[in-house]
Motif scaffolding. Structure first.
Motif, short mmCIF file in Angstrom:
data_model
loop_
_atom_site.label_atom_id
_atom_site.label_comp_id
_atom_site.label_asym_id
_atom_site.label_seq_id
_atom_site.Cartn_x
_atom_site.Cartn_y
_atom_site.Cartn_z
N SER A 76 1.21 -1.25 -0.11
CA SER A 76 0.27 -0.05 -0.14
C SER A 76 0.49 1.32 0.00
CB SER A 76 -0.96 0.15 1.18
OG SER A 76 0.08 -0.02 2.86
N SER A 77 2.18 0.90 0.44
CA SER A 77 2.83 2.28 0.66
C SER A 77 4.27 2.67 -0.50
CB SER A 77 3.71 2.34 2.17
OG SER A 77 3.09 2.76 3.01
N PHE A 78 3.93 1.36 -2.03
CA PHE A 78 5.15 1.36 -2.92
C PHE A 78 5.11 3.42 -3.07
CE2 PHE A 78 5.23 1.74 -7.17
CZ PHE A 78 6.95 1.27 -7.48
N ASN A 79 3.29 3.66 -3.34
CA ASN A 79 4.25 4.77 -3.76
C ASN A 79 4.54 6.27 -3.51
OD1 ASN A 79 1.96 5.50 -7.01
ND2 ASN A 79 0.52 4.60 -4.93
N ILE A 80 4.68 6.09 -2.01
CA ILE A 80 5.37 7.60 -1.32
C ILE A 80 6.78 6.87 -1.45
CG2 ILE A 80 4.97 6.29 0.70
CD1 ILE A 80 4.82 8.98 1.55
N HIS A 81 7.11 5.49 -1.07
CA HIS A 81 8.08 4.72 -0.78
C HIS A 81 9.17 4.74 -2.15
CE1 HIS A 81 7.34 2.72 3.45
NE2 HIS A 81 7.41 4.17 3.05
#
Length: 265
Positions: free
Chosen positions: A236-241
């Motif tokens: 779920s955190s792929f974009n920010i990471h």
């Protein structure tokens, strides 16, 4: 092994193979290219698979070789790579605005503490030599045994144990001195900064909640046990990471260029 059997097994191990490529290269496009090239080479050589090792070990052997051949220019990151990333974001208005736009987006800006532990591990693993980095990821994230890693890397059993011992010792020391969540001497506050600012935060598990029992815990193993359950590409955190990973890569590169110019003067 028939071609059909090969395709079934390849699809089974593809998610792990791609997540390995991403952790190693920190680039989604490169990950897709490496996965495709690995498939082509493995498919052409499937008749050579004699079952002397597991199919997973054989496939990762091809994948690791493909990755090393395609990223010969891959440079080690300095220990303060995440600090360089933070500084570069604050110094460039466009970059900062892009980050804020992702960060404030209800979907793109999702943040999960467990996934950030994976992100941090990926960044710090890039401070190791390539051999140490690969050995560490294979052993501590994908649970390959030393003998299997020896086959994959085409190194002796003793060399692989050496890579693992030194790599783990280095990472443990870095985490001990940088992670402010488990040590008052820690210099990195990225977890807490993201946690405090993001309204979509899900903090079901953080190192804070267990740090009180630090003397009775192996925090390195704790981190890797958390990471094993995470797919960095589909989390779920792929974009920010992914944004932070790309910016870190850029910041590290720019810092080296500046350092080299300064040293020539």
């Amino acid at each position: 092994m028939t071609n059909k059997e090969f395709e079934v097994l390849y699809k089974e191990y593809l998610p792990n193979l791609k997540s390995f490529f991403y952790r190693f290269t920190t680039n989604k496009e490169t990950t897709e290219d490496l996965a495709q090239e690995t498939f082509i080479i493995a498919y052409k050589n499937v008749s050579k698979f004699k079952g002397e090792s597991s199919f997973k070990t054989w496939l990762f052997g091809i994948g690791v070789n493909v990755a090393r051949n395609n990223v010969k220019s891959l440079k080690r990151w300095p220990i303060n790579a995440q600090d360089l990333c933070k500084t570069s974001i604050h110094q460039d208005t466009t970059t900062k605005n892009n980050f804020v736009e992702i960060y404030n987006n209800p979907e793109l800006g999702k943040y999960e503490a467990k996934e950030h532990i994976d992100f941090c591990f990926t960044c710090l693993a890039k401070t190791l030599t390539i051999e140490q980095q690969i050995a560490i990821i294979l052993a501590d994230v994908y649970s390959f045994k030393v003998k299997e890693i020896s086959t994959i890397l085409e190194k002796s059993y003793g060399q692989v144990k050496h890579y693992l011992h030194n790599g783990r010792k280095t990472l443990d020391t870095i985490f001990e001195n940088r992670c402010s969540l488990v040590n008052k001497k820690g210099t990195c506050y990225q977890c807490s900064e993201l946690n405090n600012k993001n309204k979509n935060t899900n903090t079901q598990l953080t190192l804070v909640s267990i740090a009180k029992n630090k003397k009775n815990l192996n925090l390195y193993k704790l981190r890797t046990n958390i990471i094993k359950a995470i797919d960095p590409i589909n989390c779920s955190s792929f974009n920010i990471h992914n944004f932070l990973i790309n910016q870190t890569e850029k910041a590290v590169s720019e810092n080296k260029t500046t350092t080299n110019k300064t040293s020539r003067k």
